[in-house]
Design a protein around this motif. Structure first.
Motif, PDB file in Angstrom:
ATOM      1  N   GLY A 120       0.783  -1.230   0.000  1.00 37.17           N
ATOM      2  CA  GLY A 120       0.000   0.000   0.000  1.00 37.17           C
ATOM      3  C   GLY A 120       0.817   1.282   0.000  1.00 37.17           C
ATOM      4  O   GLY A 120       0.261   2.375  -0.069  1.00 37.17           O
ATOM      5  N   GLU A 121       2.138   1.140   0.055  1.00 39.69           N
ATOM      6  CA  GLU A 121       3.023   2.318   0.033  1.00 39.69           C
ATOM      7  C   GLU A 121       3.216   2.791  -1.417  1.00 39.69           C
ATOM      8  O   GLU A 121       3.120   1.990  -2.347  1.00 39.69           O
ATOM      9  N   PRO A 122       3.534   4.080  -1.582  1.00 33.75           N
ATOM     10  CA  PRO A 122       3.881   4.535  -2.936  1.00 33.75           C
ATOM     11  C   PRO A 122       5.168   3.864  -3.426  1.00 33.75           C
ATOM     12  O   PRO A 122       5.996   3.430  -2.623  1.00 33.75           O
ATOM     13  N   VAL A 123       5.297   3.796  -4.724  1.00 32.69           N
ATOM     14  CA  VAL A 123       6.489   3.199  -5.341  1.00 32.69           C
ATOM     15  C   VAL A 123       7.683   4.134  -5.109  1.00 32.69           C
ATOM     16  O   VAL A 123       7.579   5.333  -5.356  1.00 32.69           O
ATOM     17  N   PRO A 124       8.815   3.610  -4.597  1.00 31.05           N
ATOM     18  CA  PRO A 124       9.971   4.481  -4.368  1.00 31.05           C
ATOM     19  C   PRO A 124      10.469   5.111  -5.671  1.00 31.05           C
ATOM     20  O   PRO A 124      10.594   4.431  -6.691  1.00 31.05           O
ATOM     21  N   CYS A 125      10.751   6.412  -5.592  1.00 26.08           N
ATOM     22  CA  CYS A 125      11.138   7.183  -6.778  1.00 26.08           C
ATOM     23  C   CYS A 125      12.480   7.850  -6.578  1.00 26.08           C
ATOM     24  O   CYS A 125      12.704   8.516  -5.573  1.00 26.08           O
ATOM     25  N   LEU A 126      13.339   7.704  -7.573  1.00 26.86           N
ATOM     26  CA  LEU A 126      14.625   8.383  -7.581  1.00 26.86           C
ATOM     27  C   LEU A 126      14.575   9.459  -8.666  1.00 26.86           C
ATOM     28  O   LEU A 126      14.083   9.208  -9.767  1.00 26.86           O
ATOM     29  N   LEU A 127      15.079  10.652  -8.330  1.00 26.97           N
ATOM     30  CA  LEU A 127      15.069  11.768  -9.273  1.00 26.97           C
ATOM     31  C   LEU A 127      16.427  11.854  -9.978  1.00 26.97           C
ATOM     32  O   LEU A 127      17.466  11.838  -9.314  1.00 26.97           O
ATOM     33  N   LEU A 128      16.413  11.927 -11.306  1.00 25.99           N
ATOM     34  CA  LEU A 128      17.664  12.038 -12.052  1.00 25.99           C
ATOM     35  C   LEU A 128      17.712  13.351 -12.826  1.00 25.99           C
ATOM     36  O   LEU A 128      16.835  13.647 -13.633  1.00 25.99           O
ATOM     37  N   SER A 129      18.761  14.120 -12.536  1.00 28.85           N
ATOM     38  CA  SER A 129      19.002  15.388 -13.221  1.00 28.85           C
ATOM     39  C   SER A 129      19.997  15.102 -14.345  1.00 28.85           C
ATOM     40  O   SER A 129      21.212  15.190 -14.160  1.00 28.85           O
ATOM     41  N   ASN A 130      19.469  14.741 -15.506  1.00 29.25           N
ATOM     42  CA  ASN A 130      20.331  14.255 -16.593  1.00 29.25           C
ATOM     43  C   ASN A 130      20.877  15.410 -17.447  1.00 29.25           C
ATOM     44  O   ASN A 130      20.363  16.520 -17.407  1.00 29.25           O
ATOM     45  N   LYS A 131      21.913  15.111 -18.205  1.00 29.54           N
ATOM     46  CA  LYS A 131      22.669  16.051 -19.051  1.00 29.54           C
ATOM     47  C   LYS A 131      23.519  16.987 -18.205  1.00 29.54           C
ATOM     48  O   LYS A 131      23.705  18.163 -18.549  1.00 29.54           O
ATOM     49  N   CYS A 132      24.030  16.475 -17.090  1.00 34.44           N
ATOM     50  CA  CYS A 132      24.841  17.305 -16.189  1.00 34.44           C
ATOM     51  C   CYS A 132      26.178  17.687 -16.817  1.00 34.44           C
ATOM     52  O   CYS A 132      26.942  18.443 -16.234  1.00 34.44           O
ATOM     53  N   ASP A 133      26.463  17.171 -18.014  1.00 32.69           N
ATOM     54  CA  ASP A 133      27.660  17.610 -18.762  1.00 32.69           C
ATOM     55  C   ASP A 133      27.438  18.965 -19.413  1.00 32.69           C
ATOM     56  O   ASP A 133      28.372  19.540 -19.970  1.00 32.69           O
ATOM     57  N   GLU A 134      26.192  19.479 -19.355  1.00 35.50           N
ATOM     58  CA  GLU A 134      25.873  20.772 -19.991  1.00 35.50           C
ATOM     59  C   GLU A 134      25.550  21.818 -18.922  1.00 35.50           C
ATOM     60  O   GLU A 134      25.238  21.477 -17.789  1.00 35.50           O
ATOM     61  N   PRO A 135      25.608  23.126 -19.278  1.00 34.89           N
ATOM     62  CA  PRO A 135      25.268  24.171 -18.304  1.00 34.89           C
ATOM     63  C   PRO A 135      23.810  24.048 -17.860  1.00 34.89           C
ATOM     64  O   PRO A 135      22.933  23.759 -18.667  1.00 34.89           O
ATOM     65  N   LYS A 136      23.596  24.285 -16.553  1.00 33.31           N
ATOM     66  CA  LYS A 136      22.268  24.060 -15.992  1.00 33.31           C
ATOM     67  C   LYS A 136      21.396  25.304 -16.023  1.00 33.31           C
ATOM     68  O   LYS A 136      21.882  26.426 -15.974  1.00 33.31           O
ATOM     69  N   ASP A 137      20.105  25.060 -16.049  1.00 29.32           N
ATOM     70  CA  ASP A 137      19.084  26.096 -16.081  1.00 29.32           C
ATOM     71  C   ASP A 137      18.754  26.531 -14.639  1.00 29.32           C
ATOM     72  O   ASP A 137      18.406  25.692 -13.809  1.00 29.32           O
ATOM     73  N   GLY A 138      18.901  27.829 -14.329  1.00 25.12           N
ATOM     74  CA  GLY A 138      18.453  28.453 -13.076  1.00 25.12           C
ATOM     75  C   GLY A 138      18.738  27.676 -11.803  1.00 25.12           C
ATOM     76  O   GLY A 138      19.871  27.295 -11.527  1.00 25.12           O
ATOM     77  N   ASN A 139      17.672  27.438 -11.031  1.00 24.80           N
ATOM     78  CA  ASN A 139      17.700  26.751  -9.742  1.00 24.80           C
ATOM     79  C   ASN A 139      18.274  25.334  -9.805  1.00 24.80           C
ATOM     80  O   ASN A 139      18.646  24.770  -8.783  1.00 24.80           O
ATOM     81  N   LEU A 140      18.289  24.771 -10.984  1.00 17.53           N
ATOM     82  CA  LEU A 140      18.615  23.356 -11.123  1.00 17.53           C
ATOM     83  C   LEU A 140      20.090  23.083 -10.875  1.00 17.53           C
ATOM     84  O   LEU A 140      20.519  21.943 -10.804  1.00 17.53           O
ATOM     85  N   SER A 141      20.879  24.166 -10.720  1.00 17.90           N
ATOM     86  CA  SER A 141      22.291  23.982 -10.382  1.00 17.90           C
ATOM     87  C   SER A 141      22.502  24.031  -8.868  1.00 17.90           C
ATOM     88  O   SER A 141      23.635  23.946  -8.409  1.00 17.90           O
ATOM     89  N   ASN A 142      21.409  24.149  -8.116  1.00 14.82           N
ATOM     90  CA  ASN A 142      21.517  24.323  -6.661  1.00 14.82           C
ATOM     91  C   ASN A 142      21.198  23.016  -5.929  1.00 14.82           C
ATOM     92  O   ASN A 142      20.036  22.633  -5.799  1.00 14.82           O
ATOM     93  N   PRO A 143      22.246  22.326  -5.424  1.00 14.38           N
ATOM     94  CA  PRO A 143      22.018  21.023  -4.799  1.00 14.38           C
ATOM     95  C   PRO A 143      21.066  21.088  -3.607  1.00 14.38           C
ATOM     96  O   PRO A 143      20.254  20.175  -3.426  1.00 14.38           O
ATOM     97  N   SER A 144      21.135  22.173  -2.814  1.00 13.09           N
ATOM     98  CA  SER A 144      20.262  22.186  -1.634  1.00 13.09           C
ATOM     99  C   SER A 144      18.802  22.412  -2.027  1.00 13.09           C
ATOM    100  O   SER A 144      17.894  21.945  -1.343  1.00 13.09           O
ATOM    101  N   PHE A 145      18.587  23.079  -3.149  1.00 12.53           N
ATOM    102  CA  PHE A 145      17.222  23.176  -3.673  1.00 12.53           C
ATOM    103  C   PHE A 145      16.685  21.780  -4.014  1.00 12.53           C
ATOM    104  O   PHE A 145      15.566  21.413  -3.648  1.00 12.53           O
TER     105      PHE A 145
END
Ligand code: GTP
Ligand code: MG
Length: 184
Positions: A120-145
């Motif tokens: 009955g638990e939600p399916v565990p989800c991992l978030l992947l920030s792909n294309k990290c070889d390229e410059p990041k958009d805005g907030n997406l370069s902020n690990p604590s965000f």
């Protein structure tokens, strides 16, 4: 069989790979399973499958069945069928395009509303920030965000990945498998 002659424990895990068009889901899987990368984009139609066999340890063999779901399916009506009996998911965004991050919660809500674990638990989800070889958009370069986003939205964690440069591809998969093994 392991060294002491006991049969290995075998697990089959169905893992979903979801996220918007062109974020690199197919590339991630191709890199992980076939050690291959191409710069040419061919959109996935419907769903593709890949199998990664992992000799986890002396006693354990894991068959990771990866379901590579087309980003286009966000607008379709098949996801309930594809999600059935999944034990985990990777939700991928393209860190050079904020709009693909904004779609993450749409994917997560779709997932959580259509499939649950047997307990009955939600399916565990991992978030992947792909294309990290390229410059990041805005907030997406902020690990604590991203840390607090994951905490708040119930992701088990996140990784910067690059299918192109083979960064954190097997590491993130291993992290997810470890989580599955610890919780099932
Ligand atoms: P759909 O099947 O339409 O949902 O897309 P997808 O998420 O499977 O994306 P795909 O793997 O086809 O990749 C889309 C484009 O991004 C391709 O041109 C890839 O070469 C490129 N790409 C994928 N991963 C990376 C990466 O880590 N870095 C860079 N620079 N480009 C990447
Ligand atoms: Mg694809």
């Amino acid at each position: 069989f392991n060294w002491s002659g006991n049969p290995k424990k075998e697990h089959l895990f169905k893992v979903l790979v979801i996220g918007d068009l062109g974020v690199g889901k197919t590339s991630f899987i191709k890199r992980y399973v076939h050690q291959f990368f191409s710069v040419h984009y061919r959109a996935t139609i419907g769903v593709d499958f890949a199998l990664k066999v992992i000799n986890w340890d002396e006693d354990t063999l894991i068959r990771l069945q990866l379901w590579d779901i087309a980003g286009q399916e966000r607008f379709g009506n098949m996801t309930r069928v594809y999600y059935k009996e999944a034990v985990a998911a990777m939700i991928v965004f393209d860190c050079t395009r904020q709009s693909t991050f904004d779609a993450i919660l749409t994917w997560k809500n779709d997932l959580d509303s259509k499939v649950l674990l047997p307990n009955g638990e939600p399916v565990p989800c991992l978030l992947l920030s792909n294309k990290c070889d390229e410059p990041k958009d805005g907030n997406l370069s902020n690990p604590s965000f991203l840390d607090s986003f994951c905490k708040q939205e119930g992701f088990i964690g996140w990784f910067d990945t690059s299918a192109k440069h083979n960064i954190n591809v097997s590491e993130s998969a291993t992290f997810l498998v470890k989580h599955i093994l610890e919780t099932t």
